[in-house]
Each structure stands twice: as structure tokens, then as C-alpha cells.
Design a protein around this motif. Sequence first.
Motif, PDB file in Angstrom:
ATOM      1  N   HIS A   1      46.146  55.246  38.668  1.00  0.00           N
ATOM      2  CA  HIS A   1      45.649  54.079  39.404  1.00  0.00           C
ATOM      3  C   HIS A   1      46.743  53.277  40.084  1.00  0.00           C
ATOM      4  N   TYR A   2      47.956  53.292  39.547  1.00  0.00           N
ATOM      5  CA  TYR A   2      49.003  52.397  40.033  1.00  0.00           C
ATOM      6  C   TYR A   2      49.376  52.693  41.485  1.00  0.00           C
ATOM      7  N   VAL A   3      49.323  53.956  41.868  1.00  0.00           N
ATOM      8  CA  VAL A   3      49.627  54.313  43.259  1.00  0.00           C
ATOM      9  C   VAL A   3      48.666  53.607  44.212  1.00  0.00           C
ATOM     10  N   PHE A   4      47.386  53.631  43.906  1.00  0.00           N
ATOM     11  CA  PHE A   4      46.393  53.012  44.777  1.00  0.00           C
ATOM     12  C   PHE A   4      46.532  51.493  44.789  1.00  0.00           C
ATOM     13  N   ALA A   5      46.769  50.897  43.636  1.00  0.00           N
ATOM     14  CA  ALA A   5      46.889  49.442  43.564  1.00  0.00           C
ATOM     15  C   ALA A   5      48.054  48.951  44.416  1.00  0.00           C
ATOM     16  N   VAL A   6      49.218  49.558  44.267  1.00  0.00           N
ATOM     17  CA  VAL A   6      50.405  49.080  44.970  1.00  0.00           C
ATOM     18  C   VAL A   6      50.279  49.290  46.471  1.00  0.00           C
ATOM     19  N   TRP A   7      49.781  50.443  46.889  1.00  0.00           N
ATOM     20  CA  TRP A   7      49.687  50.688  48.327  1.00  0.00           C
ATOM     21  C   TRP A   7      48.587  49.862  48.990  1.00  0.00           C
ATOM     22  N   LEU A   8      47.512  49.575  48.284  1.00  0.00           N
ATOM     23  CA  LEU A   8      46.505  48.656  48.840  1.00  0.00           C
ATOM     24  C   LEU A   8      47.085  47.253  48.985  1.00  0.00           C
ATOM     25  N   GLN A   9      47.863  46.809  48.015  1.00  0.00           N
ATOM     26  CA  GLN A   9      48.523  45.504  48.124  1.00  0.00           C
ATOM     27  C   GLN A   9      49.482  45.483  49.307  1.00  0.00           C
ATOM     28  N   TYR A  10      50.208  46.553  49.495  1.00  0.00           N
ATOM     29  CA  TYR A  10      51.133  46.641  50.631  1.00  0.00           C
ATOM     30  C   TYR A  10      50.376  46.596  51.953  1.00  0.00           C
ATOM     31  N   ALA A  11      49.236  47.281  52.013  1.00  0.00           N
ATOM     32  CA  ALA A  11      48.444  47.323  53.244  1.00  0.00           C
ATOM     33  C   ALA A  11      47.892  45.953  53.613  1.00  0.00           C
ATOM     34  N   LEU A  12      47.681  45.090  52.625  1.00  0.00           N
ATOM     35  CA  LEU A  12      47.111  43.769  52.883  1.00  0.00           C
ATOM     36  C   LEU A  12      48.161  42.701  53.161  1.00  0.00           C
ATOM     37  N   LEU A  13      49.441  43.055  53.089  1.00  0.00           N
ATOM     38  CA  LEU A  13      50.486  42.078  53.426  1.00  0.00           C
ATOM     39  C   LEU A  13      50.323  41.606  54.870  1.00  0.00           C
ATOM     40  N   GLY A  14      50.519  40.320  55.080  1.00  0.00           N
ATOM     41  CA  GLY A  14      50.379  39.774  56.421  1.00  0.00           C
ATOM     42  C   GLY A  14      48.966  39.403  56.798  1.00  0.00           C
ATOM     43  N   ASN A  15      47.985  39.832  56.008  1.00  0.00           N
ATOM     44  CA  ASN A  15      46.595  39.450  56.250  1.00  0.00           C
ATOM     45  C   ASN A  15      46.362  38.045  55.707  1.00  0.00           C
ATOM     46  N   ASP A  16      45.637  37.215  56.462  1.00  0.00           N
ATOM     47  CA  ASP A  16      45.423  35.825  56.075  1.00  0.00           C
ATOM     48  C   ASP A  16      44.289  35.636  55.072  1.00  0.00           C
ATOM     49  N   LEU A  17      43.705  36.714  54.612  1.00  0.00           N
ATOM     50  CA  LEU A  17      42.632  36.608  53.629  1.00  0.00           C
ATOM     51  C   LEU A  17      43.148  35.918  52.375  1.00  0.00           C
ATOM     52  N   PHE A  18      42.294  35.076  51.763  1.00  0.00           N
ATOM     53  CA  PHE A  18      42.689  34.324  50.576  1.00  0.00           C
ATOM     54  C   PHE A  18      42.992  35.275  49.429  1.00  0.00           C
ATOM     55  N   ALA A  19      43.798  34.813  48.466  1.00  0.00           N
ATOM     56  CA  ALA A  19      44.273  35.652  47.373  1.00  0.00           C
ATOM     57  C   ALA A  19      43.128  36.290  46.589  1.00  0.00           C
ATOM     58  N   ILE A  20      42.060  35.539  46.334  1.00  0.00           N
ATOM     59  CA  ILE A  20      40.943  36.097  45.563  1.00  0.00           C
ATOM     60  C   ILE A  20      40.307  37.256  46.315  1.00  0.00           C
ATOM     61  N   GLY A  21      40.158  37.113  47.631  1.00  0.00           N
ATOM     62  CA  GLY A  21      39.604  38.195  48.432  1.00  0.00           C
ATOM     63  C   GLY A  21      40.491  39.423  48.426  1.00  0.00           C
ATOM     64  N   LYS A  22      41.801  39.228  48.556  1.00  0.00           N
ATOM     65  CA  LYS A  22      42.721  40.371  48.518  1.00  0.00           C
ATOM     66  C   LYS A  22      42.668  41.073  47.163  1.00  0.00           C
ATOM     67  N   ALA A  23      42.685  40.287  46.101  1.00  0.00           N
ATOM     68  CA  ALA A  23      42.648  40.878  44.765  1.00  0.00           C
ATOM     69  C   ALA A  23      41.355  41.662  44.549  1.00  0.00           C
ATOM     70  N   ALA A  24      40.241  41.149  45.059  1.00  0.00           N
ATOM     71  CA  ALA A  24      38.962  41.852  44.908  1.00  0.00           C
ATOM     72  C   ALA A  24      38.978  43.180  45.664  1.00  0.00           C
TER      73      ALA A  24
END
Length: 386
Positions: free
Chosen positions: A327-350
Motif C-alpha cells: 500500500h505504501y507505494v500508492f499512498a506516497v505517489w498519490l500524495q505527490y500527485a496532489l502537491l500544489g493542488n488547493d484542495l483542503f487537507a481533509i479532501g486530499k487525505a480522503a
Amino acid sequence: MILIVLAFHSVLPYLASLPPAAYPFDSEPYLWLAFPIVDSQRWFGFDLFCAWQDVVLMTLMFFLSGLFVPSSLARKGSWKFLSDRLLRIGLPMALAIIFLAPLAYYAAYRTTATDPSPKAYWQHWLALPFWPCGPQWFLGMLLIFNALAAATHGFVRGWGQFLVRLAAFASGNPVRFLVVLVVISALAYVPLVLAFSPFAWVNIGPISFQSSRPLHYLVYFLAGVAVGTCGLDRGLLDRDGVLARRWPAWLSAAFAGFLLWTVPTSVTMADWGNASLFAKLAAGMGFVVACAAGCLCSLAICLRFAHWRLRAFDSLSANAYRMYLIHYVFAVWLQYALLGNDLFAIGKAAIVFGGTLIMSWSIAAAIGGAPPVSRLNATMRGARRA
């Protein structure tokens, strides 16, 4: 438990306590190992969630892992037990560390790299004084603990009788069990935390662990072994027993224990080295109390309420171990993909949690259905029945 692990890793970039910029890849203390991605969007609620899981999650996982050791050792004997653990834990751990850890941490490297190419990344990776293992540090420690249990079972006479007496003394009385856990884990944890701090990690080759916690985790693993000698439906784990019936009291105890830990920890976190001895002792004792109360609270709530069964949970149970591995590969790369997006933290985490859950679950199920893995699973099931 695996769902909580996925949630924990999904929200790490959004902690309010993180620095404004990502941690450099080549500089000690290599904090990108714990926080591969640092996002500009933050929410303090995630700090509270992760603090609670830091206290309870891994401690409870070691306890639960120990529950199944006595019956397995009794069926297989020490050598067969250890060989099966090497096959089930050691081999997947090695494959995940060799192949998946570099893939996951490539995203962390790219956040600060001047040359983000794979070739440059591999050069920086090989220049590290250790081989990062990611979440597989848990499996490394678990394998060591299983080896200790197998050696003790094989060479120490009266080991089984001692466990039965220990379980009979503590398991029938949850408060007594709490006191025993607090006393023994304090002896195991407090001296080490005073010597090394609660935040330091040791990295030796592909092995990694918090320097203050290995004996603490061993205490809970052995506590699980002791409770497991009574069976999984009696004593402390009786779903109609004292622990389950008094879950509100244990919930209150867990909350009180968490406060006992967070208050002195908030004082010592900024500069542990210069904190007073009293504050360090308070933080150390608060940790062991919070761990014991939190683990018993989690067990009480599950014993009281988790009696229903869903087909989806059967699938999750069958694939949970493989999900942990990948799972860690998907979690980290999804977080990387969302960098720079203005979506609020709760939305990004979801988004990260949902995407990680779906992808890791789907791929874990596909891997489990592959012929080599199916044959291995059949072999392991046969070994467990033997």
C-alpha cells in the motif's frame, strides 16, 4: 487494523506540526523516511489522530501478532514454526524492501531533487548509509520476536506452564492486566527513552526501529503470547467478559492515558535533550500508561461491538497482509500527485486513503489469485492444519 494503517499513512503529509518545506533527501536524520511528502495543506485533527495511533496502533499489532503464536508452536514445534514464519514473513518482507521501498521513496526524492531523473535518484539511493525499508520495519521486528519465541519454546523447559500461570494471573482481571503491562513496559521503555529520546530511529542495513521501543514492543508481543495460551474466546478476550462489558470505563481510561502522554510530550518535543528529567519521566510513564489503556480500550470495543460479518470484510481479511506489503507505494505517489493542488487537507487525505485502499486491495486480490501465490497459500493452509 490494516485500514487504520492505510489511514495513518494517508494523512501524514497534512499534519499541522510539519515544517513548511519537505525534508532534504541526503541529510541526516533523514526524516523523509517518516514523512516522504510534506504538503502545504494542513489540519490539526490529523495530528491528534496520528498521535493516538503512534501510541496504540503498533503496540496493539505486536500484541495481536503474539496471540496466535502458542497454538502454532504447539502444532508445529519450534523448527517448523520458524521455517513457516521465514516463508510467510521473511520472504515477502525482503521482496518489498528490495523492490517496493525504492519505488515509494522516489516520490520523496523528487520533491527536493535538482535532478529528478531515475538515474540520479538511484545514485543518491545507493549513497545512503542504509537501505530504507518503509513500513516493513514492523515485519523485521516481528520476525525477530517469532524467532525468540521459537527458541524459547524449544530450549527453555517449563515455558508453556509459565505462560499458562502468567495468563491465569492477569487475563481474568483486566485491571490487573493493565497494571502488569504498565509496570513491565515501564521497565522496558523508560530507561531507553531517557537514553535515546522517543523520536530517534536506528537504521542498520534494511532493518529499522525506534531505539526506545524494541523492548516495549517485545513486552506486548509476549503479553499476546501469554493471553493466547488461554485461547481466543476466553479470559481477557471473552466477548461476554469483564473487559467487553466495561468498555465505557476503558474508553475513559484510554482518554485519560492519552492526556497523561500528550501533556508532558508537548513540553519535551521541541528540545528533548534540554528538557528536565521530571518532564522526560512524565512523558515516558505517560506513554506506557497510554499504550496499555489504549490497547485494552480497543480490545474492549471490538469484543463488545464487532460481532457482525460482511462479505467485503472477508475479502479484506484474506488480502490484508498483501495490502500492508504494497500500500505504501500508492499512498506516497498519490500524495505527490496532489502537491500544489488547493484542495483542503481533509479532501486530499480522503482521496489518498480511498485511492490507496482501492488500488492496494485490488492488486492484493489479483496477486492472491495468481497460481504461484495460490499454491503457496494452499501450502501454508496445509501446514497450519498439520
